[in-house]
Design a protein around this motif. Structure first.
Motif, PDB file in Angstrom:
ATOM      1  N   LEU A  27      32.487 -98.392 -48.376  1.00  0.00           N
ATOM      2  CA  LEU A  27      33.820 -99.425 -48.156  1.00  0.00           C
ATOM      3  C   LEU A  27      33.470-100.896 -48.293  1.00  0.00           C
ATOM      4  CD1 LEU A  27      35.556 -97.768 -45.200  1.00  0.00           C
ATOM      5  CD2 LEU A  27      36.585 -98.210 -47.809  1.00  0.00           C
ATOM      6  N   ILE A  28      32.343-101.226 -47.658  1.00  0.00           N
ATOM      7  CA  ILE A  28      31.787-102.722 -47.685  1.00  0.00           C
ATOM      8  C   ILE A  28      31.597-102.947 -49.286  1.00  0.00           C
ATOM      9  CG2 ILE A  28      30.145-104.259 -47.271  1.00  0.00           C
ATOM     10  CD1 ILE A  28      29.962-103.139 -44.461  1.00  0.00           C
ATOM     11  N   PHE A  30      32.853-101.562 -51.999  1.00  0.00           N
ATOM     12  CA  PHE A  30      34.016-101.666 -52.864  1.00  0.00           C
ATOM     13  C   PHE A  30      34.716-102.924 -52.510  1.00  0.00           C
ATOM     14  CE2 PHE A  30      38.567-101.029 -52.391  1.00  0.00           C
ATOM     15  CZ  PHE A  30      38.890-100.970 -53.753  1.00  0.00           C
ATOM     16  N   PHE A  31      34.825-103.408 -51.425  1.00  0.00           N
ATOM     17  CA  PHE A  31      35.662-104.633 -50.938  1.00  0.00           C
ATOM     18  C   PHE A  31      34.698-105.941 -51.282  1.00  0.00           C
ATOM     19  CE2 PHE A  31      37.799-102.071 -47.498  1.00  0.00           C
ATOM     20  CZ  PHE A  31      39.060-102.002 -48.088  1.00  0.00           C
ATOM     21  N   MET A  32      33.556-105.991 -51.270  1.00  0.00           N
ATOM     22  CA  MET A  32      32.924-106.918 -51.812  1.00  0.00           C
ATOM     23  C   MET A  32      33.003-107.215 -53.298  1.00  0.00           C
ATOM     24  SD  MET A  32      29.179-106.924 -49.875  1.00  0.00           S
ATOM     25  CE  MET A  32      28.374-108.115 -50.837  1.00  0.00           C
ATOM     26  N   SER A  34      35.372-106.297 -55.099  1.00  0.00           N
ATOM     27  CA  SER A  34      36.787-106.498 -55.547  1.00  0.00           C
ATOM     28  C   SER A  34      37.314-107.975 -54.911  1.00  0.00           C
ATOM     29  CB  SER A  34      37.905-105.340 -55.242  1.00  0.00           C
ATOM     30  OG  SER A  34      37.454-104.989 -53.817  1.00  0.00           O
ATOM     31  N   LEU A  35      36.476-108.513 -54.272  1.00  0.00           N
ATOM     32  CA  LEU A  35      37.050-109.642 -53.610  1.00  0.00           C
ATOM     33  C   LEU A  35      36.769-110.785 -54.825  1.00  0.00           C
ATOM     34  CD1 LEU A  35      37.423-111.279 -50.942  1.00  0.00           C
ATOM     35  CD2 LEU A  35      35.062-111.722 -50.895  1.00  0.00           C
ATOM     36  N   LYS A  36      37.806-111.535 -54.790  1.00  0.00           N
ATOM     37  CA  LYS A  36      37.670-112.718 -55.691  1.00  0.00           C
ATOM     38  C   LYS A  36      38.170-113.919 -55.064  1.00  0.00           C
ATOM     39  CE  LYS A  36      39.184-110.229 -59.877  1.00  0.00           C
ATOM     40  NZ  LYS A  36      40.382-109.742 -60.698  1.00  0.00           N
ATOM     41  N   PHE A  38      39.936-117.395 -55.093  1.00  0.00           N
ATOM     42  CA  PHE A  38      40.724-118.398 -55.893  1.00  0.00           C
ATOM     43  C   PHE A  38      41.157-119.478 -55.104  1.00  0.00           C
ATOM     44  CE2 PHE A  38      41.675-114.216 -57.859  1.00  0.00           C
ATOM     45  CZ  PHE A  38      41.739-114.484 -59.388  1.00  0.00           C
ATOM     46  N   ALA A  39      41.177-120.435 -55.950  1.00  0.00           N
ATOM     47  CA  ALA A  39      41.753-121.770 -55.209  1.00  0.00           C
ATOM     48  C   ALA A  39      43.169-121.823 -55.067  1.00  0.00           C
ATOM     49  CB  ALA A  39      41.039-123.124 -55.976  1.00  0.00           C
TER      50      ALA A  39
ATOM     51  N   LEU B  26      32.514-106.243 -40.939  1.00  0.00           N
ATOM     52  CA  LEU B  26      32.570-106.567 -42.626  1.00  0.00           C
ATOM     53  C   LEU B  26      33.433-106.015 -43.010  1.00  0.00           C
ATOM     54  CD1 LEU B  26      28.744-106.563 -43.245  1.00  0.00           C
ATOM     55  CD2 LEU B  26      30.135-108.556 -43.631  1.00  0.00           C
ATOM     56  N   VAL B  27      33.745-104.665 -42.965  1.00  0.00           N
ATOM     57  CA  VAL B  27      34.836-104.004 -43.495  1.00  0.00           C
ATOM     58  C   VAL B  27      36.026-104.556 -43.228  1.00  0.00           C
ATOM     59  CG1 VAL B  27      36.087-101.599 -43.268  1.00  0.00           C
ATOM     60  CG2 VAL B  27      33.775-101.555 -43.683  1.00  0.00           C
ATOM     61  N   PHE B  30      36.524-108.155 -45.390  1.00  0.00           N
ATOM     62  CA  PHE B  30      36.687-107.905 -46.578  1.00  0.00           C
ATOM     63  C   PHE B  30      38.090-107.183 -47.054  1.00  0.00           C
ATOM     64  CE2 PHE B  30      31.885-107.900 -47.023  1.00  0.00           C
ATOM     65  CZ  PHE B  30      31.764-108.885 -47.771  1.00  0.00           C
ATOM     66  N   LEU B  34      40.674-109.570 -49.018  1.00  0.00           N
ATOM     67  CA  LEU B  34      41.219-108.954 -50.480  1.00  0.00           C
ATOM     68  C   LEU B  34      42.613-109.205 -50.638  1.00  0.00           C
ATOM     69  CD1 LEU B  34      39.975-107.264 -52.807  1.00  0.00           C
ATOM     70  CD2 LEU B  34      40.700-105.203 -51.629  1.00  0.00           C
ATOM     71  N   ASN B  38      46.914-111.605 -56.162  1.00  0.00           N
ATOM     72  CA  ASN B  38      46.173-112.575 -56.945  1.00  0.00           C
ATOM     73  C   ASN B  38      45.725-112.152 -58.409  1.00  0.00           C
ATOM     74  OD1 ASN B  38      46.594-114.626 -55.188  1.00  0.00           O
ATOM     75  ND2 ASN B  38      44.648-114.387 -54.410  1.00  0.00           N
ATOM     76  N   GLN B  41      46.586-114.300 -61.590  1.00  0.00           N
ATOM     77  CA  GLN B  41      45.692-115.270 -61.940  1.00  0.00           C
ATOM     78  C   GLN B  41      44.665-114.975 -62.501  1.00  0.00           C
ATOM     79  OE1 GLN B  41      44.496-116.894 -57.879  1.00  0.00           O
ATOM     80  NE2 GLN B  41      46.411-117.826 -57.523  1.00  0.00           N
ATOM     81  N   LYS B 142      46.362-126.324 -59.825  1.00  0.00           N
ATOM     82  CA  LYS B 142      45.365-125.849 -58.678  1.00  0.00           C
ATOM     83  C   LYS B 142      45.309-126.948 -57.643  1.00  0.00           C
ATOM     84  CE  LYS B 142      41.105-126.205 -59.856  1.00  0.00           C
ATOM     85  NZ  LYS B 142      39.963-125.728 -60.630  1.00  0.00           N
TER      86      LYS B 142
END
Lengths: 164, 146
Positions: A27-28, A30-32, A34-36, A38-39, B26-27, B30, B34, B38, B41, B142
């Protein structure tokens, strides 16, 4: 006589936690992945009426300020004119803001000259869009000393598109 | 007299509780950071920045996001079209609105244009949308730290 020990007495029950830990790490990951990051973004409304004959003309409306922005062959800004005045300082957008503030005189809020005033952007077709955004920022307002946004002109529109 | 040293058969166990705590933290971190919303963008678009650009609250009703690349192509959803092909895409959006008993005037066209896109291209996009009776337009920038 043998001592009878009841089952479970004093026994330590161990769970096999390996599958759960495997699952958590999956899971960690996957989330890492898919994390983006953005400003944050914001919007500027522009007023683009469908037709000029739409509705009666507001008599309190001030005539629009014309802002002419000229570009060179690469799309860089070469000249900016507000009404008939050429803005020729090293930072024309700061000068533009000063000019707008001198017209509006920080008269802002409902019914103020800031709400009645309109600005019309007349840009060369090949002008880079970043200059338009800088001009819109300059005429829309500024960040005050208390970090609050002070609004100036909210009615912004484009002139008919120039062929280029 | 001196025999072999006694070997104990006790298993060595680790206390895994702190590691599991940390893993769950951590889980959760994230999961909360997430943001699938977005997805509109596009990373290809380098937006111009503005110190006045603040996130819109509440979000626009019926937004249609048009992303204009530096090469003056328009990205709508996952579809990339030249400006000449935008009309059919917007007509489709208009039909979708009509299915919800809404007119194009209810929609907000959000223009996310690259800083190097041509202003003429942005204006042309607005003209095409206007010809299909879209009325509300916003230009996106932005947020710039002052």
């Amino acid at each position: 006589m043998p001592r009878i020990k009841s089952k479970g007495e004093g026994e330590r029950v161990d769970f096999d936690m390996t599958p759960m830990i495997d699952c958590c790490f999956q899971l960690i990951i996957f989330f890492m992945l898919s994390l983006k990051i953005f400003a944050s973004e914001g919007d500027f409304s522009i007023k683009m009426p469908v037709s000029k004959s739409e509705g009666p003309v507001d008599p309190t409306q001030l005539p629009p300020i014309k802002l002419r922005m000229k570009a060179d062959g690469t799309g860089r800004l070469v000249a900016i004119t507000m009404g008939t005045k050429q803005l020729s300082s090293s930072d024309p957008f700061a000068e533009l803001r000063r000019e707008v503030r001198s017209i509006i005189k920080d008269d802002i809020g409902p019914g103020s000259s800031g709400s009645k005033q309109e600005i019309e952007l007349d840009c060369d077709a090949n002008l880079q869009y970043q200059y338009v955004m800088r001009a819109i920022t300059a005429v829309s307002g500024y960040v005050g000393p208390d970090r609050q946004v002070v609004k100036l002109i909210e009615r912004i529109k484009f002139s008919p598109r120039r062929q280029g | 007299m001196f025999g072999k040293p006694k070997r104990t058969s006790s298993a060595v166990t680790f206390d895994m509780t702190p590691m599991i705590d940390c893993t769950f933290q951590l889980v959760i971190f994230f999961m909360l950071t997430l943001n699938f919303a977005n997805d509109e963008q596009n990373e290809m678009i380098r937006l111009p920045s503005s110190e006045l650009a603040k996130p819109t609250e509440p979000p626009w009703e019926f937004p249609i996001t048009l992303q204009v690349t530096g090469k003056n192509m328009v990205i709508v959803g996952s579809e990339q079209v030249p400006i000449s092909g935008l009309r059919s895409v917007l007509q489709r959006e208009r039909s979708a609105l009509e299915r919800f008993n809404r007119t194009p005037s209810h929609a907000t066209v959000i223009i996310r244009a690259d800083r190097y896109a041509k202003t003429g291209a942005v204006q042309e996009i607005i003209e095409i949308a206007q010809s299909l009776k879209f009325e509300r337009f916003v230009l996106r920038a932005k947020e710039k730290e002052v």
